[in-house]
Design an enzyme around this catalytic site. Structure first.
Site, PDB file in Angstrom:
ATOM      1  N   ASP A  74       0.821  -1.211   0.000  1.00  0.00           N
ATOM      2  CA  ASP A  74       0.000   0.000   0.000  1.00  0.00           C
ATOM      3  C   ASP A  74       0.856   1.261   0.000  1.00  0.00           C
ATOM      4  O   ASP A  74       0.359   2.342  -0.283  1.00  0.00           O
ATOM      5  CB  ASP A  74      -0.983   0.012   1.181  1.00  0.00           C
ATOM      6  CG  ASP A  74      -2.281  -0.709   0.820  1.00  0.00           C
ATOM      7  OD1 ASP A  74      -2.280  -1.440  -0.189  1.00  0.00           O
ATOM      8  OD2 ASP A  74      -3.287  -0.546   1.528  1.00  0.00           O
ATOM      9  N   ASP A  98      -1.445  35.998 -37.257  1.00  0.00           N
ATOM     10  CA  ASP A  98      -1.186  34.568 -37.155  1.00  0.00           C
ATOM     11  C   ASP A  98      -2.269  33.865 -36.344  1.00  0.00           C
ATOM     12  O   ASP A  98      -2.629  32.724 -36.605  1.00  0.00           O
ATOM     13  CB  ASP A  98       0.186  34.409 -36.479  1.00  0.00           C
ATOM     14  CG  ASP A  98       0.628  32.972 -36.413  1.00  0.00           C
ATOM     15  OD1 ASP A  98       0.051  32.150 -37.154  1.00  0.00           O
ATOM     16  OD2 ASP A  98       1.548  32.674 -35.642  1.00  0.00           O
ATOM     17  N   GLY A 110      -0.654  27.207 -37.638  1.00  0.00           N
ATOM     18  CA  GLY A 110      -1.369  28.470 -37.652  1.00  0.00           C
ATOM     19  C   GLY A 110      -1.357  29.025 -39.063  1.00  0.00           C
ATOM     20  O   GLY A 110      -2.193  28.681 -39.897  1.00  0.00           O
ATOM     21  N   LEU A 111      -0.380  29.850 -39.354  1.00  0.00           N
ATOM     22  CA  LEU A 111      -0.238  30.437 -40.676  1.00  0.00           C
ATOM     23  C   LEU A 111      -0.026  29.348 -41.726  1.00  0.00           C
ATOM     24  O   LEU A 111      -0.551  29.410 -42.821  1.00  0.00           O
ATOM     25  CB  LEU A 111       0.961  31.389 -40.653  1.00  0.00           C
ATOM     26  CG  LEU A 111       1.215  32.161 -41.946  1.00  0.00           C
ATOM     27  CD1 LEU A 111      -0.008  32.985 -42.325  1.00  0.00           C
ATOM     28  CD2 LEU A 111       2.413  33.071 -41.765  1.00  0.00           C
TER      29      LEU A 111
END
Lengths: 558, 417
Positions: free
Chosen positions: A36, A291, A427-428
């Site tokens: 445990d 962007d 992104g771009l």
């Protein structure tokens, strides 16, 4: 009873261990069978503790049970001798709690000088988070003593805890902000606090407790009992941090006014930057840039604990300008708070579940552009090929990196924004591919995206792909594939409902239609395919021809 | 003859995992199996962290999790859960592991497994709880559960059965090695598939590959009349030579593998040179401690102490003989061990995952004990890996810059933050 193999939260005794391991000279003793204390390597391996964690198992064996032996008194003596703690906290485990032993009696017979506290952490009623927070509150109640306020403006920072999520960096971020404001840190707790620090809590002018999971109960107690005001808001994201700072200054000045102290001024914002010369965060300008326009169309799904789920949903929508596809939490007992905080943010009901399969199903059905989740969601998303960043515990070795990665404050906002940006696809670049085609990437992706002529997705291939794609170990690939290779029926991933439906309605693609589908850029192809199939099913068009594709595109506007 | 050997016995205040840990290697070994643990949130959380379920997400083991409402019921209904497993995984055998809570609840596992078992899909009970079993010991339970599926061999069928789960490459090595020596091989317990289990009978020689399988070995000899090979475990050049020579002897062959042993030592010479004269301390964890200490001793190291959770004087007889004069502790007390290490720091400590980093923090060089169970280290082919595992921490420590803990671990302990 339910079948499970992954938990968001640990057991109650793990919560006790986390508190004991946070505090100086406090030691947890688990009255439990061998094993445990598997929770100890979570500390020693993930947190890389250079010292022994403050927890010891007082072993219960089958033979002990048969003979009526209780080793607790002996263990307490051994722990006292070796660790010399100022307080020992004893708790039972999930099996020993059923024995209905009188542990207090066993403690009383132990020949130890150290105070021993029996903590009733019923593992069937509470889990890690609640157990640790309740123990912390109990200790604050027991040790905090009324005393005069500090001379200079000061705060307590309650909530950082051993194995907390990015907590070390959060502590640094908090120190930096308080330094700039000229506010002293009276006590940070539980992380690194001693019992005499807990005693000193009421000397602070006010308490900040930004995490819903730990420290807020204790903060409320200090407010009730000693009149120490509590600031419970969370400074995650730029706007929340600004609001939080103003409120903090206001609250400090209120107390200062009573003491006749000179009011604090909010310093110029660049004072909060690392060099004292720059914008405190780059996030606001980042979000303005061209962007980032594409993020207006990005749909995010958020799942985690209470604090981070709320904060990240708000940051994504309010400051990044993304769309929220849905959100959820595994902290069932905090769900009402999360729901209230996120009113108006979510397109539908908050998902509240402790079963990761439910979350995976939801993600698979939503197909969001980005998922902010736990390590489990990261794993689920790998199967669905959806980008995922980790924003919430349970802790993982990757949340114990060496660098400075806070979540709170201005520094935190930059860390989170960077991660969102680098996690979400293109992104771009995405715009350029839309305009100019895939620049050859398509051919590379043909093999993995355009899989077969039938509409159902063959998961093993996806798994294999994700394995070769990322730097996953061979071990992992093997294990994953093994799990899937029994036969065709098991090829479904955890979220099978939608796929099963699709299979029943049997939408087929003609070759021409498939060719047309290939002209869709690869990174949105899967989504387009789903949308077209959805349209086809809704209109009972069981054979998808180029005509159906064109109609669907018109209809969806894709 | 070796019973005069003194084994110190302490109070078992140790750090180790419970028996559930063996699921980690057994589910990979026994194909088309599923390991179902009747347990609690604790068991599931343990598996998640200890076995890295976070990484592989759909393993063939899971926990039927007892919740509060289940505690007061007078029966455990696993049928719906079994249906779920069948639908998702199509296993050909299910191992039902016990854990602490249902054992305290006195669940009748034998009966439960029988009631769920069908001829098409056997459900086999394997006791594994931390009340009785440490780390690797539950493999013993699983092999006992498999024993009835081994056909009964004719008394005239004199072949070897290798006992213990090893990976396919190691199994292959052992089969080829035996055949090269002229030893007929019946197979391995366990094999990859239930249907391939070897026949075992009065003529069978059982050759244990792992040191934690004392009970199943005893049971095989009791129930089937098979003979259990008494030798060293096949780790290191010394153990491997002894193992094969003793095994060959059972088949009436006198084999001399001294040259082979010498060549193997030669292959790892740069490692043994490093180990020579070093004081090694072995804490109790995985039950592989005795053979490991014996190999280290043969390699020239000095054993400061070797301790183990469980020592069987008969099953480990030959290892104990080789360790004559070494301090051996069964069920040691870890508190005492740490203070001993502080009085006289060893050069290397082999210890559990939970204690490794804190000992390194005290300036001690450490190797994880778990790796010795999970890595293929058996036989001639495992020798180099075995030696490398032991010298890597020494070499690494020598290679890295001087380390001043008072500087570089500042604030690293949460309670010092």
């Amino acid at each position: 009873m339910r079948l499970t193999y992954w938990m968001y939260e640990g057991t109650a005794h793990h919560g006790v261990g986390r508190i004991a391991n946070s505090l100086k000279k406090v030691h947890a003793v688990f009255h439990a069978p061998l094993g445990d204390d598997y929770t100890l390597p979570i500390h020693t391996m993930l947190e890389r503790t250079p010292d022994f964690p403050h927890a010891t198992t007082s072993l219960v064996t089958g033979r002990d049970l048969a003979q009526g032996t209780n080793r607790l008194p002996l263990t307490l003596k051994q722990v006292e001798a070796r660790f010399k703690p100022e307080l020992i906290v004893v708790c039972a485990s999930c099996s020993t709690i059923l024995l209905q032993e009188n542990l207090q009696q066993a403690i009383d017979t132990a020949d130890v000088q150290t105070p021993v506290m029996l903590y009733d952490a019923n593992p069937y009623r509470m889990t890690e988070t609640e157990s640790s927070d309740r123990l912390f509150t109990t200790l604050v109640r027991r040790f905090a003593k009324a005393q005069p306020l500090t001379e200079r403006p000061s705060v307590n920072f309650l909530g950082p805890i051993s194995l907390g999520f990015h907590v070390r960096s959060d502590v640094i971020a908090m120190r930096r902000m308080l330094n700039v404001l000229g506010i002293e840190l009276n006590v940070i707790a539980p992380l690194g606090a001693s019992l005499s620090d807990l005693e000193r809590l009421p000397a602070a002018w006010l308490t900040i407790a930004p995490y819903r999971e730990t420290g807020q109960e204790a903060a409320r107690f200090l407010e009730r009992e000693f009149g120490t005001p509590a600031l419970l808001e969370t400074p995650i994201g730029v706007e929340p941090t600004l609001r939080w700072l103003r409120k903090l200054v206001e609250m400090i000045n209120e107390i200062g006014a009573r003491k006749g102290a000179k009011p604090l001024q909010m310093p110029p914002l660049q004072a909060f930057s690392l060099d004292g010369l720059s914008a405190p965060s780059s996030l606001p300008w980042f979000s303005q840039t061209a962007d980032m326009h594409s993020f207006s169309q990005k749909r995010a799904f958020v799942f985690g604990d209470a604090t981070r789920t709320v904060a990240i949903v708000k940051l994504l929508r309010d400051e990044i300008g993304a769309q929220i596809a849905g959100a959820g939490t595994y902290l069932v007992k905090h769900a009402d708070w999360v729901r209230k905080e996120l009113e108006g943010y979510l397109p539908d009901e908050l998902l509240v579940t402790e079963a990761f399969q439910d979350v995976a199903k939801r993600i698979e059905a939503e197909r969001p552009d980005i998922v902010c989740g736990t390590q489990m969601e990261r794993h689920s998303c790998r199967k669905f090929d959806i980008p995922c960043m980790v924003i919430a515990p349970p802790t993982h070795i990757e949340n114990h990196l060496l660098g400075y990665y806070p979540f709170i404050g201005f520094d935190g906002a930059d860390v989170i924004a960077d991660r969102i940006y680098t996690t979400a696809k293109l992104g771009l670049e995405k715009h350029l591919i839309d305009y100019f085609g895939s620049a050859g990437l398509d051919d590379e992706n043909d093999e993995k995206s355009a899989k077969s002529s039938t509409s159902s997705i063959t998961v093993p291939k996806e798994v294999a792909t994700s394995c070769t794609e990322s730097n996953t170990s061979k071990q992992e690939c093997r294990s994953q594939n093994e799990g899937f290779n029994a036969d065709a029926q098991t090829k479904q991933s955890t979220g099978t409902a939608t796929e099963a439906n699709a299979a029943r309605t049997e939408v087929e693609w003609t070759e021409d239609a498939q060719r047309l589908l290939k002209s869709v850029p690869f990174f949105v192809r899967e989504k387009a395919k789903r949308n077209i199939e959805k349209y086809a099913r809704e209109n009972a068009l069981w054979l998808i021809t180029p005509e159906v594709v064109r109609k669907a595109k018109e209809h969806i506007g894709a | 003859m070796q019973n005069d050997h003194t084994i110190i016995r302490e109070d078992n205040a140790i750090h180790s995992f419970c028996g559930l840990a063996s699921v980690g290697w057994l589910y990979q070994k026994i194909r088309n199996s599923f390991f179902l643990i009747l347990g609690t949130h604790t068991c599931a959380h343990f598996l998640q962290y200890a076995l890295g379920v976070m990484i592989f997400a759909k393993p063939r083991f899971a926990v039927a999790m007892l919740e509060e409402a289940d505690l007061s019921k007078d029966y455990v209904n696993l049928k719906p859960i079994l249906e779920e497993i069948k639908a998702d995984h199509h296993p050909s055998v299910i191992f039902l592991f016990s854990s602490c809570t249902p054992e305290v609840m006195k669940v009748d596992f034998e009966q439960l497994a029988r009631s769920l078992s069908t001829p098409e899909l056997p459900v086999l009970f394997a006791p594994a709880s931390g009340l009785e079993f440490a780390f690797s010991q539950s493999e013993d339970s699983v092999l006992q559960a498999l024993l009835p599926f081994c056909p009964i061999a004719e008394p005239s069928d004199k072949r070897v059965v290798f006992l213990g789960s090893v990976n396919d490459a190691i199994a292959d090595d052992f089969r080829r090695e035996a055949e090269a020596l002229g030893i007929p091989v019946a197979g391995f317990l366990p094999e990859n598939h239930l249907r391939d289990l070897p026949p075992i009978g009065a003529g069978t020689i059982v050759a244990p590959l792992q040191p934690y399988l004392a009970k199943v070995a005893m049971r095989i000899s009791r129930e089937r009349g098979a003979k259990v090979l008494s030798s060293l475990f096949p780790f290191g050049p010394d153990g491997t030579r002894q193992f094969w020579e003793d095994l060959a002897k059972e088949f009436g062959m006198a084999v001399n593998l001294r040259e082979r042993e010498a060549a193997a030592w030669e292959r790892i010479r740069k490692h043994t040179e490093l180990l020579k004269g070093r004081r090694v301390f072995i804490t109790a964890d995985s039950l592989i401690e005795l053979p490991l200490a014996r190999f280290l001793k043969s390699a020239g190291a000095e054993i400061a102490e070797v301790s183990s959770v469980y020592i069987n004087k008969k099953f480990h007889a030959k290892e104990l003989e080789c360790l004559r004069g070494v301090r051996i502790v069964e069920q040691p007390n870890f508190h005492r061990q740490v203070s001993d290490m502080q009085v006289q720091p060893p050069d290397l400590v082999i210890t559990s995952l939970m204690t490794a980093n804190p000992l390194i923090g005290k300036g001690i060089t450490v190797k994880w004990s778990m790796e010795f169970v999970l890595m293929p280290l058996h036989g001639w082919s495992g020798t180099v890996s075995l030696a490398e595992l032991l010298t890597r921490p020494l070499l690494r420590k020598a290679h890295l810059p001087e380390f001043d803990a008072s500087v570089w671990t500042m604030n690293a302990m949460p309670s010092s933050a």
